[in-house]
Design an enzyme around this catalytic site. Sequence first.
Site, PDB file in Angstrom:
ATOM      1  N   ASP A  11      40.967  42.704  35.790  1.00 44.52           N
ATOM      2  CA  ASP A  11      40.266  43.089  37.020  1.00 44.52           C
ATOM      3  C   ASP A  11      39.229  44.130  36.631  1.00 44.52           C
ATOM      4  OD1 ASP A  11      39.719  43.329  39.835  1.00 44.52           O
ATOM      5  OD2 ASP A  11      40.890  45.159  39.885  1.00 44.52           O
ATOM      6  N   SER A  12      38.376  44.477  37.594  1.00 48.45           N
ATOM      7  CA  SER A  12      37.402  45.541  37.338  1.00 48.45           C
ATOM      8  C   SER A  12      38.089  46.900  37.203  1.00 48.45           C
ATOM      9  CB  SER A  12      36.406  45.605  38.495  1.00 48.45           C
ATOM     10  OG  SER A  12      37.101  45.831  39.704  1.00 48.45           O
ATOM     11  N   CYS A  74      40.864  39.236  40.058  1.00 46.40           N
ATOM     12  CA  CYS A  74      39.747  39.874  40.760  1.00 46.40           C
ATOM     13  C   CYS A  74      39.115  38.796  41.633  1.00 46.40           C
ATOM     14  CB  CYS A  74      38.744  40.382  39.717  1.00 46.40           C
ATOM     15  SG  CYS A  74      37.239  41.047  40.430  1.00 46.40           S
ATOM     16  N   GLU A 154      40.411  53.463  44.230  1.00 53.85           N
ATOM     17  CA  GLU A 154      40.251  54.002  42.861  1.00 53.85           C
ATOM     18  C   GLU A 154      40.343  55.539  42.867  1.00 53.85           C
ATOM     19  OE1 GLU A 154      39.661  52.405  39.719  1.00 53.85           O
ATOM     20  OE2 GLU A 154      40.052  50.462  40.663  1.00 53.85           O
ATOM     21  N   CYS A 186      40.723  40.836  48.168  1.00 59.38           N
ATOM     22  CA  CYS A 186      40.365  41.736  47.073  1.00 59.38           C
ATOM     23  C   CYS A 186      41.684  42.289  46.574  1.00 59.38           C
ATOM     24  CB  CYS A 186      39.468  42.868  47.585  1.00 59.38           C
ATOM     25  SG  CYS A 186      39.193  44.162  46.336  1.00 59.38           S
ATOM     26  N   HIS A 188      42.455  44.933  45.208  1.00 61.79           N
ATOM     27  CA  HIS A 188      42.714  46.344  45.506  1.00 61.79           C
ATOM     28  C   HIS A 188      43.382  46.528  46.881  1.00 61.79           C
ATOM     29  CE1 HIS A 188      39.854  47.251  42.245  1.00 61.79           C
ATOM     30  NE2 HIS A 188      40.145  48.528  42.353  1.00 61.79           N
TER      31      HIS A 188
HETATM   32  N1  DGL Z   1      39.834  43.900  42.737  1.00 60.41           N
HETATM   33  C1  DGL Z   1      38.491  43.392  42.771  1.00 60.41           C
HETATM   34  C2  DGL Z   1      38.435  42.166  43.662  1.00 60.41           C
HETATM   35  O1  DGL Z   1      39.473  41.565  43.911  1.00 60.41           O
HETATM   36  C3  DGL Z   1      37.607  44.531  43.102  1.00 60.41           C
HETATM   37  C4  DGL Z   1      36.205  44.264  43.014  1.00 60.41           C
HETATM   38  C5  DGL Z   1      35.268  45.368  42.665  1.00 60.41           C
HETATM   39  O2  DGL Z   1      35.329  45.833  41.528  1.00 60.41           O
HETATM   40  O3  DGL Z   1      34.420  45.635  43.495  1.00 60.41           O
HETATM   41  O4  DGL Z   1      37.396  41.721  44.111  1.00 60.41           O
END
Ligand code: DGL
Length: 274
Positions: A11-12, A74, A154, A186, A188
């Site tokens: 993931d990011s 992600c 975050e 998402c 997150h």
């Molecule tokens: N967890 C990522 C997603 O599901 C986050 C994306 C991001 O870095 O903006 O899209």
Amino acid sequence: MSDSRPIGVFDSGLGGLTVAKELFRLMPGEKIIYLGDTARCPYGGRSDDTITKFGMQDARFLMEMDIKMLIVACNTVSSVALDHIASEIKEIPVIGVVLPGARAAVLRTAERKVGLIGTSATVRTGSYARAMQNIDPGIKVYAKACPLFVPLVEEGMADHDITRLAAQYYLYEMIDLGVDCLILGCTHYPMLMETIQGTVGTRIQLIDSALWAAKEAQDILTALHSLSDVKTGGLGSSRFIVTDLTHSFEAQASSFLGNQIPAIEKIPLENLAK
Ligand code: DGL
């Protein structure tokens, strides 16, 4: 037959840990190698070209680790670049988080009115609406980008008044639109589950794309007879790698996954961006 190689998950940032947690819960014998590209998080406001480039770099990095499956944990990368990544990686199964979440929502909506929240990129691609309407063309999908949610997670502010205000700002219209399911599009967002459910009320069922992606991974590994039978799998024997190590990431990863989490490894960003 069994396969004790690890599952690669990326993931990011922190968000993919919601997928990792479900993987450990469903398959406690598995080891994970997790990559969070924290130095470049968030991805969700970037162009398709950049998201594809970053996603490919993350995937290639994990491919060098002898993994048996790749999970694009992600939604942003899954929405923009999953087909591209899967076309480049033929050796092992590659799954994303969009299709499993979309299928779960189609099965659960009684009113056939589904809300979707995600990053700007996920919403822009229309990936969830396409996936759901391929199964049931009559389903109505209302999508809303919530770009403040990822930075709030975050920053470790999931349980904060600012986050509750942001949730009201983004989500009240979902109540007015009469959706009966809301996809957390998402990875997150499951970390904001309580705030989101508290805002939209219990009449709206939340669909957690992280949970459904982990279930799909389990189904695929079971069908391929590739589950691990090694009793030493699990959190303690997994690896967590990031491109920038902040105190907030360490604190949140161990409070979310448990303090048996091994030390988080930081790699130089140049190791990805070769
Ligand atoms: N967890 C990522 C997603 O599901 C986050 C994306 C991001 O870095 O903006 O899209």
